[in-house]
Design an enzyme around this catalytic site. Structure first.
Site, PDB file in Angstrom:
ATOM      1  CE  LYS A  62      12.125  86.762  65.307  1.00 26.69           C
ATOM      2  NZ  LYS A  62      13.459  87.210  64.889  1.00 26.69           N
ATOM      3  NE  ARG A 111      21.101  89.317  72.114  1.00 24.00           N
ATOM      4  CZ  ARG A 111      21.701  89.873  71.071  1.00 24.00           C
ATOM      5  NH1 ARG A 111      22.468  90.937  71.248  1.00 24.00           N
ATOM      6  NH2 ARG A 111      21.532  89.382  69.858  1.00 24.00           N
TER       7      ARG A 111
HETATM    8  N1  BES Z   1      15.452  83.882  67.341  1.00 20.11           N
HETATM    9  C1  BES Z   1      16.103  84.972  66.730  1.00 20.11           C
HETATM   10  C2  BES Z   1      17.325  84.565  65.914  1.00 20.11           C
HETATM   11  C3  BES Z   1      17.068  83.821  64.649  1.00 20.11           C
HETATM   12  C4  BES Z   1      16.750  84.487  63.484  1.00 20.11           C
HETATM   13  C5  BES Z   1      17.220  82.442  64.604  1.00 20.11           C
HETATM   14  C6  BES Z   1      16.561  83.784  62.315  1.00 20.11           C
HETATM   15  C7  BES Z   1      17.037  81.767  63.430  1.00 20.11           C
HETATM   16  C8  BES Z   1      16.707  82.437  62.280  1.00 20.11           C
HETATM   17  C9  BES Z   1      16.571  85.966  67.779  1.00 20.11           C
HETATM   18  O1  BES Z   1      15.785  86.063  68.898  1.00 20.11           O
HETATM   19  C10 BES Z   1      16.596  87.318  67.108  1.00 20.11           C
HETATM   20  O2  BES Z   1      15.593  87.727  66.627  1.00 20.11           O
HETATM   21  N2  BES Z   1      17.761  87.942  67.082  1.00 20.11           N
HETATM   22  C11 BES Z   1      17.901  89.209  66.447  1.00 20.11           C
HETATM   23  C12 BES Z   1      18.883  90.024  67.252  1.00 20.11           C
HETATM   24  C13 BES Z   1      19.018  91.450  66.790  1.00 20.11           C
HETATM   25  C14 BES Z   1      17.736  92.212  67.043  1.00 20.11           C
HETATM   26  C15 BES Z   1      20.163  92.088  67.524  1.00 20.11           C
HETATM   27  C16 BES Z   1      18.451  89.000  65.026  1.00 20.11           C
HETATM   28  O3  BES Z   1      19.324  88.158  64.857  1.00 20.11           O
HETATM   29  O4  BES Z   1      17.968  89.654  64.121  1.00 20.11           O
HETATM   30 ZN    ZN Z   2      14.142  87.389  68.698  1.00 22.17          ZN
END
Ligand code: BES
Ligand code: ZN
Ligand code: ZN
Length: 524
Positions: free
Chosen positions: A301, A375
């Site tokens: 990230k 997931r």
């Molecule tokens: N934990 C994150 C989702 C999230 C992001 C929660 C911001 C709260 C605030 C999750 O694991 C994630 O990073 N999801 C990705 C999925 C994508 C790569 C398909 C996302 O939402 O960007």
């Molecule tokens: Zn994530």
């Protein structure tokens, strides 16, 4: 210390207050706005004043005492208005606080009034306060839900997370406890007592979960999370089991292991079991994402605000709180909480984009983005939940950034294809006061999650609808005939204080605990 508030019912209707009988340092009364129609009606019948008062304090004697303040519109009864009359020395109290209810409030308004009152009393550093709680009640129908809401609002807003600050750590221990006495003629009424007890249990469980969420990743590892769940469950009748890495491997939880392999911290699979009904009654199963820190893994990230990813275990924390509350309320159901817990780190052993893992039910998936890890750990938990032959499966997860874009921090989006369950969820949320929104989930979303080199891909082949395609991925691990709903709390899991005055500005919110308990009640 999570809270400095003690709250109890006081068997007193406050109709006969005397100057010399000391019931506490301060008295809290409520004021409502009188509708213009009503005041017009009154003004035509009243010959004394040309203009009828636009507000009314719901305690008759106190209302007369403050008639000038009401006439001057100092007291308007507007929702969340708090007027403090210090050193007034009337009715046997030093101070009188008048809290506005607005016009025909609903229980969520009352929850916020409870928070506004608590904040004022805390700022005044009072320790012994009486609340004219009967003044909240406008009808027999709302009586219990209003008392419950007020108690929840006060207790939820009394939460603070100071234990990691060296100075405040010392001073909070010294901070006086506020004793709040809710004076009511109904103090011995069974249903009022039950509503009061329920509110206390719900708010305490929620505050407990908020603390788990607010703890930083280094102090809330999967191992610590499991220990906290076990510790909190002591004496509640909830059995807590935490599988270690060896057991998780034996149990073929390839999703959870695949995410955990980049981290130095061992994963845990936490199982909480509550038996409140005969074994023949199918359990209600809650599953929560317990990602104790999400760096994104190899698909790292960006740095900005990454610290917020300590909250990526809030689904798990809130499932723990839900199970604790269900047990303390002694609901006549069987309930199980499942929390897959791990970090998502880019260590040298970490899963790489393109790697393929196998979930517990044998389905394979390509990990095309290691940041879509929630997931993957939920897949195994949902398989295990399915094996328990449950009545329903409910999961909560901070799953997608797309959910934050779609609904902000206002509604929690939920997905289900089951109409009956949808109705139950809507009713539960209506009763809890938490806002939820039903999101779409259909076969087109499922199609987008097909893999090129494995059964599934963990990211969508299409554009947009990121929360729905994530839900479609999860659905692959739920048994065909089991009613299931997925709650994406990415937007509502923390930082909701800007609109909910009983939540902290930045901290965890405990989202959906109250709704899940309401939902559980519908299976009694
Ligand atoms: N934990 C994150 C989702 C999230 C992001 C929660 C911001 C709260 C605030 C999750 O694991 C994630 O990073 N999801 C990705 C999925 C994508 C790569 C398909 C996302 O939402 O960007
Ligand atoms: Zn994530
Ligand atoms: Zn995540």
């Amino acid at each position: 210390m999570v809270t400095n508030l003690n709250i109890n019912l006081l068997n007193h209707d406050l109709s006969k207050l005397s100057e010399d009988k000391n019931l506490g340092q301060a008295l809290v009364v409520f004021a409502e706005t009188v509708s213009t129609k009503d005041s017009e009606k009154k003004s035509t019948t009243s010959k004394k004043s040309a203009e009828a008062p636009a507000a009314k304090i719901t305690h008759a004697a106190v209302n007369s005492h403050f008639s000038a303040a009401i006439a001057d519109k100092l007291i308007t009864g507007k929702a969340l208005e708090v007027n403090t009359f210090r050193e007034i020395n009337a009715f046997g109290f030093r101070h009188i606080i008048v809290a506005g209810l607005g016009k025909s409030p609903e229980h969520e308004n009352i929850r916020q009034v409870g928070a506004a009152v608590y904040k004022e009393l805390k700022a005044m550093q009072l320790v012994d306060v009486v609340v004219h709680i009967d003044g909240l009640i406008s009808s027999k129908k709302s009586q219990n839900s209003f008392i419950k809401a007020f108690v929840e609002g006060a207790l939820l807003s009394s939460y603070s997370f100071d234990e990691l600050k060296s100075e405040t750590k010392k001073s909070t221990e010294k901070k006086p406890t506020l004793n709040l006495h809710l004076a009511t003629k109904l103090a011995t009424d069974k249903t009022v007592k039950a509503a009061f007890a329920e509110a206390t249990i719900l708010a305490t469980a929620t505050n407990f979960s908020k603390r788990l969420g607010d703890m930083p990743g280094n102090l809330m590892t999967p191992t610590i999370l499991a220990k906290e769940a076990a510790e909190a469950a002591k004496g509640t009748g909830v059995k807590v089991t935490a599988w270690d890495k060896a057991r998780i491997t034996k149990e073929k939880m390839g999703g959870l292991l695949g995410v955990a392999q980049g981290s130095a911290q061992e994963p845990r699979f936490i199982i909480m079991e509550y038996k409140g009904a005969p074994a023949s009654k199918k359990p209600v199963v809650f599953v929560g994402k317990g990602l104790t820190f999400d760096t994104g893994g190899i698909s790292l990230k960006p740095g900005a605000a990454m610290e917020e990813m300590k909250y990526d275990m809030c689904g798990g924390a809130n499932v723990i709180g839900t199970l604790l509350a269900i047990a303390k309320l002694k609901l006549k159901i069987n309930a199980i909480g499942l929390i897959p817990a791990t970090e998502n780190m880019p260590g040298s052993k970490a899963t790489k984009p393109g790697d393929v893992h196998t979930a517990r039910n044998g389905k394979t998936f390509e990990v095309n983005n290691t940041d879509a890890e929630g997931r993957l750990i939920l897949s195994d938990a949902l398989c295990y939940a399915t094996e328990l032959k449950p009545e329903i499966i409910i999961d909560a997860a901070t799953l997608t950034g797309a959910m934050v874009i779609a609904l902000g921090n206002i509604h929690t989006g939920y997905f289900t294809r089951n109409k009956n369950l949808k109705t139950k969820i809507e009713n539960a949320a209506e009763n809890s006061g938490e806002l939820v929104w039903n999101m779409p989930l259909c076969d087109y979303h499922t199609k987008d999650m097909k893999g090129a080199f494995a059964d599934l891909s963990n990211i969508s082949s299409g554009k947009g609808a990121g929360s729905a395609t994530a839900a479609a991925f999860l659905e692959q691990f739920v048994g065909d005939d089991i009613p299931w709903a997925h709650f994406d709390i990415a937007g509502t899991g923390w930082a909701t204080g800007n609109r909910l005055n009983y939540c902290t500005a930045k901290g965890a919110s405990g989202a959906m605990i109250r709704t899940f308990v309401e939902l559980a009640k519908s299976f009694e």
